[in-house]
Design an enzyme around this catalytic site. Structure first.
Site: not given
Ligand SMILES: NC(=O)C1=CN([C@@H]2O[C@H](COP(=O)(O)OP(=O)(O)OC[C@H]3O[C@@H](n4cnc5c(N)ncnc54)[C@H](O)[C@@H]3O)[C@@H](O)[C@H]2O)C=CC1
Ligand SMILES: N[C@@H](CC=O)C(=O)O
Length: 353
Positions: A127, A98, A222, A11, A226, A151, A208, A324, A154
């Site tokens: 990913k 996560t 990363d 979350f 991808k 989706e 973010g 984002g 990437v």
């Molecule tokens: N933020 C972005 O722009 C993008 C993010 N992603 C991917 O989406 C996923 C989430 O990204 P965000 O929300 O930005 O990351 P974030 O770091 O804000 O949130 C991840 C959350 O997962 C929780 N977490 C981590 N391990 C856990 C576990 N074992 N059990 C329960 N909770 C756990 C953390 O406490 C944290 O609140 C990541 O894998 C990231 O690579 C993909 C595309 C874009």
């Molecule tokens: N940290 C990544 C998030 C999306 O995958 C990025 O900056 O592209």
């Protein structure tokens, strides 16, 4: 189906943004899409676990402050009991967001496995599972008659995987090349404006865009994940990260950026996958100083772009948000729409719960 119940695993920025979309646009989504979304379970390392089969009060959990835990709420627990929640919640769809682990994809690979094995559809922006365990997880989804959608893995909310699979089918795709990381592209742009690498990364974290460990953005792992996903999903390859040579943007100095600018060039972190004449597929990640006539030079900030090289159409380039919170939450929504489409056409059941 007029409602899907969701379990959010993790979350952080992305899943919170999805919860906000449900809170703020629920009515509009219902009238546009024909179904409601309800959150029935959440787990997070920092908050613990919460399961409420009648629906969680989203506004209440979004208002919780740092240091608070789900322990005081009905159905709450101070620990993130991921396996229990994934297997036992009444969710139709598990939403995995996560941290991405670029080494072995864990624990997200287990989260996805438990969800599929318990007959729940999965959407993830993580990913790791698709790049590092994609083939096995797709087989598992087929075995249990559920959908596994990714989706957002990437280009976040920009739907390039479905675009390439559906709209470029039969066009003879031979290569994919692009700016695949929002953070590094944002950082390079801020360094052009005179910021240090560290200050630019801090800004990207605040917006973010960055991974929990931004080394993955800066050192190219990363993008490496991808490239593996693009090569395996779109070029029929079977690459692992070890097959993809990787150089990150930490090798690009402030002086390199100035020198490129004097020649009208800009540094970009380029990820590519290419099918060679002998049928093998290669992948690479490296910073490149691109000239003004290069289609990727004008791609700035967290925007990403992918150039698809095809036999019948020539080059097709798609650009859009690459990172984002809200943009990535949209990717999850687009996956849920794809799941709904399969449910409505009778290809899969709502869930096997
Ligand atoms: N933020 C972005 O722009 C993008 C993010 N992603 C991917 O989406 C996923 C989430 O990204 P965000 O929300 O930005 O990351 P974030 O770091 O804000 O949130 C991840 C959350 O997962 C929780 N977490 C981590 N391990 C856990 C576990 N074992 N059990 C329960 N909770 C756990 C953390 O406490 C944290 O609140 C990541 O894998 C990231 O690579 C993909 C595309 C874009
Ligand atoms: N940290 C990544 C998030 C999306 O995958 C990025 O900056 O592209």
């Amino acid at each position: 189906m007029d409602r899907y119940d969701l379990a959010l695993i993790g979350f952080g920025g992305v899943n919170r943004a999805l919860a906000e979309l449900i809170r703020d646009r629920g009515e509009r989504l219902r009238s546009e899409l024909g179904f409601d979304l309800r959150i029935v379970a959440i787990t997070d390392l920092r908050l613990g676990s919460l399961m409420q089969a009648d629906g969680i009060d989203v506004a209440q959990v979004l208002a919780m402050r740092a240091g608070e835990s789900f322990a005081g709420l009905v159905g709450g627990d101070a620990e993130a009991r991921n396996e229990y929640v994934i297997r036992n919640s009444t969710a139709d769809i598990v939403v995995e967001a996560t941290f991405t682990n670029p080494l072995d994809g864990q624990p997200a690979v287990s989260h996805v496995t438990w969800a599929l094995e318990s007959g729940k559809h999965v959407t993830t922006t993580n990913k790791g599972p698709i790049a590092l365990a994609g083939a096995g997880l797709k087989s598992l989804a087929a075995e249990y008659g559920v959908r596994f959608e990714y989706e957002g893995s990437v280009l976040s909310g920009t739907p390039i995987l479905r675009f390439a699979k559906q709209q470029l089918a039969g066009a003879g795709l031979t290569a994919v090349e692009g700016i695949l990381n929002g953070t590094s592209n944002y950082v390079l742009g801020r360094m052009e404006a005179g910021l240090s690498l560290a200050d630019a990364v801090a800004e990207a974290q605040g917006l973010g865009y960055a991974e929990a460990d931004p080394t993955a953005d800066i050192e190219g792992s990363d993008v490496q994940l991808k490239v593996v996903i693009l090569a395996n999903e779109l070029l029929g390859a079977n690459l692992t990260t070890a097959d993809v040579e990787r150089v990150g943007i930490s090798v690009v100095s402030a002086e390199d950026i100035v020198a490129a600018a004097t020649q009208g060039k800009r540094w970009k972190l380029i990820g590519s996958a290419r099918r060679l004449p002998d049928g093998t597929v290669t992948g690479r990640v490296a910073p490149v100083a691109v000239a003004a006539d290069h289609p990727l030079q004008g791609i700035s900030g967290a925007t990403n772009a992918v150039k698809f090289e095809t036999e019948l159409l020539g080059d097709v380039t798609v650009s859009g948000p690459g990172a984002g919170r809200v943009e990535t939450a949209y990717a999850l929504l687009s996956d849920i729409i794809a799941i709904d489409s399969s449910v409505r056409s009778g290809l899969v059941a709502t869930s096997a719960v």
